[in-house]
Design a protein around this motif. Structure first.
Motif, mmCIF file in Angstrom:
data_model
loop_
_atom_site.group_PDB
_atom_site.id
_atom_site.type_symbol
_atom_site.label_atom_id
_atom_site.label_comp_id
_atom_site.label_asym_id
_atom_site.label_seq_id
_atom_site.Cartn_x
_atom_site.Cartn_y
_atom_site.Cartn_z
ATOM 1 N N VAL A 39 0.843 -1.209 0.000
ATOM 2 C CA VAL A 39 0.000 0.000 0.000
ATOM 3 C C VAL A 39 0.876 1.256 0.000
ATOM 4 O O VAL A 39 0.593 2.229 -0.704
ATOM 5 C CB VAL A 39 -0.939 -0.006 1.240
ATOM 6 C CG1 VAL A 39 -1.705 1.293 1.357
ATOM 7 C CG2 VAL A 39 -1.908 -1.171 1.158
ATOM 8 N N SER A 40 1.975 1.198 0.759
ATOM 9 C CA SER A 40 2.775 2.418 0.966
ATOM 10 C C SER A 40 3.853 2.650 -0.091
ATOM 11 O O SER A 40 4.349 3.763 -0.204
ATOM 12 C CB SER A 40 3.475 2.366 2.323
ATOM 13 O OG SER A 40 2.606 1.938 3.302
ATOM 14 N N ILE A 43 3.717 5.760 -2.370
ATOM 15 C CA ILE A 43 3.918 7.011 -1.622
ATOM 16 C C ILE A 43 5.383 7.112 -1.191
ATOM 17 O O ILE A 43 5.997 8.177 -1.272
ATOM 18 C CB ILE A 43 3.012 7.068 -0.365
ATOM 19 C CG1 ILE A 43 1.581 6.692 -0.727
ATOM 20 C CG2 ILE A 43 3.038 8.450 0.269
ATOM 21 C CD1 ILE A 43 0.697 6.384 0.458
ATOM 22 N N GLN A 44 5.946 5.988 -0.740
ATOM 23 C CA GLN A 44 7.338 5.993 -0.281
ATOM 24 C C GLN A 44 8.290 6.359 -1.420
ATOM 25 O O GLN A 44 9.243 7.103 -1.211
ATOM 26 C CB GLN A 44 7.708 4.626 0.291
ATOM 27 C CG GLN A 44 7.242 4.459 1.725
ATOM 28 C CD GLN A 44 7.781 3.204 2.360
ATOM 29 O OE1 GLN A 44 7.504 2.112 1.896
ATOM 30 N NE2 GLN A 44 8.545 3.339 3.410
ATOM 31 N N LEU A 47 7.999 10.060 -1.937
ATOM 32 C CA LEU A 47 8.647 10.788 -0.837
ATOM 33 C C LEU A 47 10.163 10.670 -0.910
ATOM 34 O O LEU A 47 10.897 11.613 -0.637
ATOM 35 C CB LEU A 47 8.149 10.255 0.507
ATOM 36 C CG LEU A 47 6.772 10.716 0.955
ATOM 37 C CD1 LEU A 47 6.323 9.934 2.171
ATOM 38 C CD2 LEU A 47 6.778 12.203 1.277
ATOM 39 N N TRP A 48 10.642 9.476 -1.283
ATOM 40 C CA TRP A 48 12.094 9.226 -1.405
ATOM 41 C C TRP A 48 12.689 10.188 -2.429
ATOM 42 O O TRP A 48 13.715 10.821 -2.200
ATOM 43 C CB TRP A 48 12.311 7.772 -1.813
ATOM 44 C CG TRP A 48 13.735 7.347 -1.833
ATOM 45 C CD1 TRP A 48 14.566 7.320 -2.920
ATOM 46 C CD2 TRP A 48 14.523 6.892 -0.731
ATOM 47 N NE1 TRP A 48 15.800 6.875 -2.548
ATOM 48 C CE2 TRP A 48 15.807 6.605 -1.224
ATOM 49 C CE3 TRP A 48 14.262 6.710 0.627
ATOM 50 C CZ2 TRP A 48 16.834 6.132 -0.413
ATOM 51 C CZ3 TRP A 48 15.285 6.233 1.431
ATOM 52 C CH2 TRP A 48 16.545 5.950 0.923
#
Lengths: 264, 105
Positions: A39-40, A43-44, A47-48
């Motif tokens: 799920v993440s 997004i990760q 963001l990275w």
């Protein structure tokens, strides 16, 4: 009343410990983690990338003065390197001819799988890759950079993700040697991206800037992978062996794609 | 109360994602700030109701367990540590610390 309340808290904590013990023993935690990572991960990844861009932007502003000085020294160095390149090109030609003759190629030694770095652990000595069990990744597989610098080995494997225990992790230790000197020792992680070479025979001469590479002794990593260079040597009369601080060659900030060695 | 817990779940999820992906690039004294831990400590110490601290410890600890490699390899380690911290700090604050913030009117 207070006694009853404290009892309730204790019962709650015991129940919770029980739930965690069952989760750990059944291995269901892997499914939970895999679900959250799936799920993440989009997004990760974003963001990275955002973190990298922001960091680059600010470090550019902060280091603008030093950059000019560095530019001048790099220009001089560049001239020197150009001269070296000419010599190396000649050597490369010679090397290629020899390789062809011996039928040795790097891809034949290693089977690599490319993976993207999507997260870093707060303990700072493990990272998360976007390849897992479904991609044929197994626990213990070595992870290297595109320049064949050793980064670590696969720790926990999930369906679509895997954790990499960096060589600087406190749990990590493996056999290594100093390049061109045949001095063997054990590389141990110190945490916080620091590591050191232990159990170096006292009579051997180790100097700064010596390159440390993996040795075939332990069988954990293939031999000849670059670990880092010697930063500082520590030798005392009391201890039977000497130790040396190693500066790792990898920089996590500049890494996006890594290679997992699936066979060696 | 449900709304507040949902708020906690979302807040800690955002914090853990920032902590593991974004803040990696911004070290303070060579350390990456543990945003979730800071938030749990803050909520536990500065909210008068105990359930706030317990909920924060449970949610924050759970996310830390998922997104980090525990040193002892036990899933639930961070949840239990934070919960213990939450309970103990409340007991200490109520029994031994007298500041206007915790005075009941």
């Amino acid at each position: 009343m207070r006694m009853f309340r404290n009892l309730k808290i204790i019962v709650f904590l015991i129940l919770l410990i029980g739930v965690f013990v069952v989760l750990n023993l059944s291995g269901f935690t892997k499914n939970i983690k895999n679900f959250f990572y799936s799920v993440s991960s989009p997004i990760q990844k974003t963001l990275w990338q955002a973190g990298k861009n922001t960091s680059d932007f600010f470090s550019g502003i902060i280091e603008i003065k030093t950059l000019k000085k560095e530019l001048d020294s790099l220009y001089t160095k560049n001239q020197e390197l150009l001269g070296e390149i000419v010599v190396l090109k000649e050597l490369k030609k010679e090397n290629e001819t020899l390789k062809e003759a011996l039928d040795i190629e790097l891809q034949k030694d290693f089977q690599l799988k490319i993976a993207q770095l999507i997260g870093k652990d707060i303990s700072q000595d493990s990272i998360l890759l976007d390849k897992g069990q479904k991609d044929g990744i197994l626990k213990g597989m070595p992870v290297v950079t595109s320049q064949k610098m050793l980064l670590g080995r696969i720790g926990e494997v999930y369906d679509n993700f895997s954790e990499v225990i960096l060589i600087s992790n406190k749990q990590s230790s493996f056999d290594a040697k100093i390049s061109e000197k045949e001095i063997f020792g054990v590389v141990r992680g110190k945490g916080n991206q620091e590591l050191y070479l232990d159990l170096i025979p006292k009579e051997k001469e180790v100097s700064k800037e010596d390159l440390v590479i993996t040795a075939a002794l332990g069988g954990i990593f293939p031999q000849g992978l670059l670990v880092g260079k010697i930063k500082d040597v520590r030798k005392t009369d009391i201890e039977p062996f000497q130790t040396a601080e190693i500066e790792p060659e990898f920089n996590l900030k500049n890494l996006d794609y890594l290679f997992i060695i699936t066979d060696f | 109360m449900t709304k507040k817990i949902i708020f906690c779940i979302i807040l800690f999820y955002i914090l853990i994602l920032i902590q593991t992906s974004f803040s990696v690039y911004f070290k303070v004294l060579d350390l990456i700030p543990n945003l979730v831990l800071i938030a749990v400590v803050f909520i536990t110490l500065f909210t008068p109701q105990q359930w706030w601290g317990v909920s924060a410890a449970l949610i924050g600890g759970f996310y830390l367990d998922i997104f980090s490699l525990s040193n002892i390899g036990f899933f639930g380690f961070y949840t239990l540590v934070l919960l213990l911290f939450s309970f103990l700090s409340k007991i200490i604050l109520q029994k031994y610390v007298r500041i206007p913030l915790f005075k009941r009117i």
